[in-house]
Design a protein around this motif. Structure first.
Motif, PDB file in Angstrom:
ATOM      1  N   GLY A   1       9.017  10.696 -27.045  1.00 19.15           N
ATOM      2  CA  GLY A   1       8.495  10.983 -28.371  1.00 19.15           C
ATOM      3  C   GLY A   1       6.997  10.845 -28.441  1.00 19.15           C
ATOM      4  O   GLY A   1       6.450  10.325 -29.422  1.00 19.15           O
ATOM      5  N   SER A   2       6.318  11.304 -27.401  1.00 17.41           N
ATOM      6  CA  SER A   2       4.870  11.173 -27.322  1.00 17.41           C
ATOM      7  C   SER A   2       4.278  12.493 -26.832  1.00 17.41           C
ATOM      8  O   SER A   2       4.996  13.396 -26.413  1.00 17.41           O
ATOM      9  N   THR A   3       2.979  12.607 -26.905  1.00 14.12           N
ATOM     10  CA  THR A   3       2.292  13.786 -26.371  1.00 14.12           C
ATOM     11  C   THR A   3       1.654  13.429 -25.046  1.00 14.12           C
ATOM     12  O   THR A   3       0.832  12.506 -24.973  1.00 14.12           O
ATOM     13  N   VAL A   4       2.047  14.119 -23.986  1.00 14.04           N
ATOM     14  CA  VAL A   4       1.466  13.933 -22.654  1.00 14.04           C
ATOM     15  C   VAL A   4       0.718  15.210 -22.299  1.00 14.04           C
ATOM     16  O   VAL A   4       1.247  16.315 -22.436  1.00 14.04           O
ATOM     17  N   LEU A   5      -0.493  15.060 -21.856  1.00 14.41           N
ATOM     18  CA  LEU A   5      -1.324  16.206 -21.512  1.00 14.41           C
ATOM     19  C   LEU A   5      -1.084  16.595 -20.058  1.00 14.41           C
ATOM     20  O   LEU A   5      -1.200  15.755 -19.161  1.00 14.41           O
ATOM     21  N   GLY A   6      -0.725  17.857 -19.809  1.00 15.05           N
ATOM     22  CA  GLY A   6      -0.523  18.358 -18.451  1.00 15.05           C
ATOM     23  C   GLY A   6      -1.553  19.422 -18.139  1.00 15.05           C
ATOM     24  O   GLY A   6      -1.579  20.469 -18.790  1.00 15.05           O
TER      25      GLY A   6
END
Length: 305
Positions: free
Chosen positions: A56-61
């Motif tokens: 439930g988080s935003t991970v930058l790829g």
């Protein structure tokens, strides 16, 4: 201890798979804000999305070629803009070809030097400059136990990881005055694609084999504590290497042979290892830069352990 990771802004190279992915998962679970980079831009975006959805988080790829200064600087800049700063760099990207030294091509040798040494130096330099400007930061570099006691079949890989250990030891001293912590993680043989086709004996399995989650936990621990210096995973590997370090070289080599370390990287199942070899040993196809400054995908630099 993981509470000390909450809110930290952390970037990880080689984050699409293996140790990098496990580390991203562990850090996000502990409340960190994470960006992962990898040359395989499709996979890194998919990995980031999956981790983000899970927690439930935003991970930058982001796409990243760790051997290219422009690409690495752009990776750090994009993470900086997204998070409003960077607190920690985890230099995880690395490749591990196996086989007899005299049969290794110059191309494969050069790729290990470029990814495993140049990439770590470049990342440490670029992130270190940012950390010095802001007055704090933490660099975590991934080495290996074979960077301390090398294994036949891993000559150049062992040399590159020995260099990473040496770099970390010096940077710990040189950057301390800038409030920059420098940690080096030295895992044993990690159960990822890295060891595909290798056949460790029962002794190695017990004393030197670890899962990527164990390595990730060690990385989370050193970030939470800002503990500098060299950390072995598993801890028993450090005890063994410490004891071996007190012995004459010839004695150490006899003991290593008795442990099975003289054959584990030479007698591999090449069929099982073929996919990994193809991915790490074939040079990336030249192509135009994309909008982030990274080379076209499907190369091998910037890959995860």
């Amino acid at each position: 201890m993981s509470a000390n990771v909450h809110g930290k802004r952390i970037v990880i190279t080689g984050g699409a798979r293996g140790i990098g992915r496990a580390t991203a998962e562990a850090l996000v679970a502990a409340g960190a804000r994470v960006a992962i980079g990898d040359l395989d831009k499709d996979l890194v975006q998919d990995t980031a999305a999956r981790i983000g959805a899970r927690f439930g988080s935003t991970v930058l790829g982001l796409p990243l070629d760790v051997t290219d200064r422009e690409s690495f600087d752009e990776f750090l800049s994009l993470a900086d803009m997204e998070f409003g700063g960077i607190d920690v760099l985890v230099n995880n990207a690395g490749i591990m070809p196996t086989g007899a030294f005299l049969e290794e091509t110059d191309t494969v040798t050069d790729r290990q030097i470029d990814v495993n040494i140049r990439g770590v130096i470049l990342g440490s330099k670029l992130a270190g400059a940012r950390f010095a400007d802001q007055g704090y930061g933490h660099i975590v570099n991934l080495a290996s136990v074979v960077g301390v006691e090398g294994a036949p079949g891993l000559a150049v890989y062992s040399a590159t990881k020995h260099a990473v250990i040496g770099l970390g030891s010096v940077l710990r001293q040189e950057l301390a005055g800038s409030n920059i912590a420098v940690s080096t993680i030295a895992p044993g043989f990690v159960r990822t694609e890295l060891i595909a086709g290798m056949k460790p004996n029962a002794l190695i399995e017990k004393l030197a084999m670890v899962g990527p989650e164990q390595v990730a936990a060690a990385i989370v621990e050193v970030i939470a504590s800002r503990r500098p210096g060299l950390k072995y995973v598993p801890r028993a590997a450090g005890w063994i290497l410490g004891a071996l370090g007190l012995m004459p070289e010839a004695t150490r080599h006899r003991i290593s042979a008795a442990f099975g370390l003289h054959t584990v990287a030479l007698n591999t199942d090449e069929t099982a290892r073929a996919s990994y070899r193809q991915r790490i040993e074939v040079p990336p196809t030249p192509g135009p830069k994309d909008t982030t400054g990274s080379d076209a995908p499907r190369g091998t630099t910037g890959r995860a352990h």
